[in-house]
Design an enzyme around this catalytic site. Structure first.
Site, PDB file in Angstrom:
ATOM      1  N   THR A 177       0.828  -1.201   0.000  1.00  0.00           N
ATOM      2  CA  THR A 177       0.000   0.000   0.000  1.00  0.00           C
ATOM      3  C   THR A 177       0.866   1.256   0.000  1.00  0.00           C
ATOM      4  O   THR A 177       2.000   1.228   0.456  1.00  0.00           O
ATOM      5  CB  THR A 177      -0.815  -0.060   1.312  1.00  0.00           C
ATOM      6  OG1 THR A 177      -1.553  -1.265   1.294  1.00  0.00           O
ATOM      7  CG2 THR A 177      -1.704   1.121   1.503  1.00  0.00           C
ATOM      8  N   VAL A 206     -11.953  -6.161   2.027  1.00  0.00           N
ATOM      9  CA  VAL A 206     -11.531  -4.763   2.198  1.00  0.00           C
ATOM     10  C   VAL A 206     -10.517  -4.742   3.330  1.00  0.00           C
ATOM     11  O   VAL A 206     -10.736  -5.371   4.369  1.00  0.00           O
ATOM     12  CB  VAL A 206     -12.737  -3.846   2.510  1.00  0.00           C
ATOM     13  CG1 VAL A 206     -12.277  -2.437   2.836  1.00  0.00           C
ATOM     14  CG2 VAL A 206     -13.712  -3.827   1.337  1.00  0.00           C
ATOM     15  N   ASP A 208      -7.303  -2.547   5.711  1.00  0.00           N
ATOM     16  CA  ASP A 208      -7.204  -1.420   6.638  1.00  0.00           C
ATOM     17  C   ASP A 208      -7.166  -0.064   5.947  1.00  0.00           C
ATOM     18  O   ASP A 208      -7.503   0.957   6.554  1.00  0.00           O
ATOM     19  CB  ASP A 208      -5.957  -1.582   7.516  1.00  0.00           C
ATOM     20  CG  ASP A 208      -4.667  -1.568   6.711  1.00  0.00           C
ATOM     21  OD1 ASP A 208      -4.659  -2.079   5.567  1.00  0.00           O
ATOM     22  OD2 ASP A 208      -3.655  -1.053   7.227  1.00  0.00           O
ATOM     23  N   THR A 228       0.966   0.252   6.278  1.00  0.00           N
ATOM     24  CA  THR A 228       1.031  -0.605   5.097  1.00  0.00           C
ATOM     25  C   THR A 228       1.303  -2.026   5.581  1.00  0.00           C
ATOM     26  O   THR A 228       1.709  -2.237   6.718  1.00  0.00           O
ATOM     27  CB  THR A 228       2.157  -0.185   4.129  1.00  0.00           C
ATOM     28  OG1 THR A 228       3.403  -0.303   4.816  1.00  0.00           O
ATOM     29  CG2 THR A 228       1.997   1.230   3.642  1.00  0.00           C
ATOM     30  N   GLY A 231      -3.057  -5.723   6.423  1.00  0.00           N
ATOM     31  CA  GLY A 231      -4.111  -4.864   6.950  1.00  0.00           C
ATOM     32  C   GLY A 231      -4.944  -5.499   8.041  1.00  0.00           C
ATOM     33  O   GLY A 231      -5.469  -4.806   8.907  1.00  0.00           O
TER      34      GLY A 231
END
Ligand code: GLY
Length: 315
Positions: A177, A206, A208, A228, A231
């Site tokens: 991320t 989905v 974090d 990152t 999650g």
């Protein structure tokens, strides 16, 4: 307050100069974070955000993104969005145009994006398609006994996909991320996060990045933080919120980040548990932490001629 500053996770260097250009011209932290993350989302060489992001277990790219504003603690996010290249801008539209909500996911987020004039595009590039296919090659010994070729193929696919999901194998090189945190000349602090999430994730997962307090948190009284990596760990610890709470208690940004990683390390978890985090205070101090030696975060101030790489503290 030391003047505008922008910090980011590994690979944010593709976007930080655009973010700093906004801040240096007197622009807002919100515009800066969005501009920086859009550059990252459009970076085809990056396989963990936006166009070119690695797909879910069905071969479809699903994106999560969020923005949080320190002064109001307003939050806008989208999760599991398909077919739109810049989820950070859709997250901003949620924040600004749908203040009664914080997070839209899946088909609802896509409907909202369409209604607000965002253009669709194909996010799976030839390169990410090739990475997806090669990673899903079944192992030769996985099938025995009498089955039709189609049944055997299905079984091999399921086994190899499950094995991949279980080990969440990232590729060599920088991955994950992207976080960007900006402090503008008016003293506003904004945190933004964008991701294609874990490669080969279960469709609809989905992470974090879209969840307030988990992958993203900003409170202008104390600072902002973002995460990152895995999650599920920052969701179970509310990692970004925990870092900001520790800033409020007087820890410096490095200490607060290390404390969050130490807490996450107490969680039982059988998967690859890499987690990283970074934080920025309203007076411009920053810090970051990781579980591995050699990890960095990226910083630009008004006097920077290019992104500067700073070491993260290692837990
Ligand atoms: N930290 C990104 C994710 O878990 O999706």
């Amino acid at each position: 307050m030391t003047g505008p500053v922008v910090i980011g996770s590994e690979r944010s260097e593709a976007g930080l100069p655009a973010a700093m250009a906004v801040l240096a011209a007197g622009g807002s932290a919100l515009d800066a974070v969005e501009a920086g993350l859009r550059r990252c989302e459009d970076n085809l060489a990056d396989h963990y955000v936006g166009t070119g992001g690695l797909p879910n277990a069905q071969g479809v790219v699903e994106l999560d993104a969020s923005l949080m504003i320190g002064s109001s603690r307003a939050f806008g996010a989208v999760g599991a969005v398909k077919g739109f290249p810049n989820p950070i801008s859709i997250a901003r539209a949620v924040l600004e145009k749908l203040p009664q909500h914080n997070l839209l996911v899946g088909s609802g987020a896509e409907l909202f994006a369409e209604e607000n004039g965002f253009a669709r595009s194909e996010l799976l590039t030839e390169e990410s398609k090739a990475l997806f296919r090669s990673a899903l090659q079944p192992s030769a010994e996985s099938v025995e006994g009498e089955r039709t070729a189609a049944q055997a193929g299905d079984e091999r696919y399921r086994e190899s996909a499950l094995e991949l999901v279980n080990r969440f194998a990232p590729h060599d090189g920088p991955w994950g991320t992207i976080n960007i945190l900006a402090l503008d000349s008016a003293g506003e602090l904004v945190v933004g996060v964008s991701t294609s999430g874990y490669p080969w994730k279960y469709p609809g997962r989905v992470g974090d990045s879209a969840v307030p307090g988990a992958g993203n948190y900003a409170d202008l009284r104390w600072g902002g933080a973002a995460c990152t990596g895995r999650g599920e760990l920052s969701m179970r610890t509310l990692g970004a919120r925990a870092i900001v709470a520790d800033l409020a208690r007087g820890l410096d940004p490095f200490e607060a980040c290390l404390a969050m990683l130490a807490e996450a390390a107490t969680l039982p978890d059988e998967f690859r548990a890499e987690l990283r985090c970074l934080a920025l205070t309203p007076d411009g101090r920053h810090g970051a932490a990781a579980g591995q030696d050699g990890s960095v975060y990226v910083v630009m101030t008004q006097s920077s001629t290019e992104p500067e790489f700073h070491p993260r503290k290692v837990l």
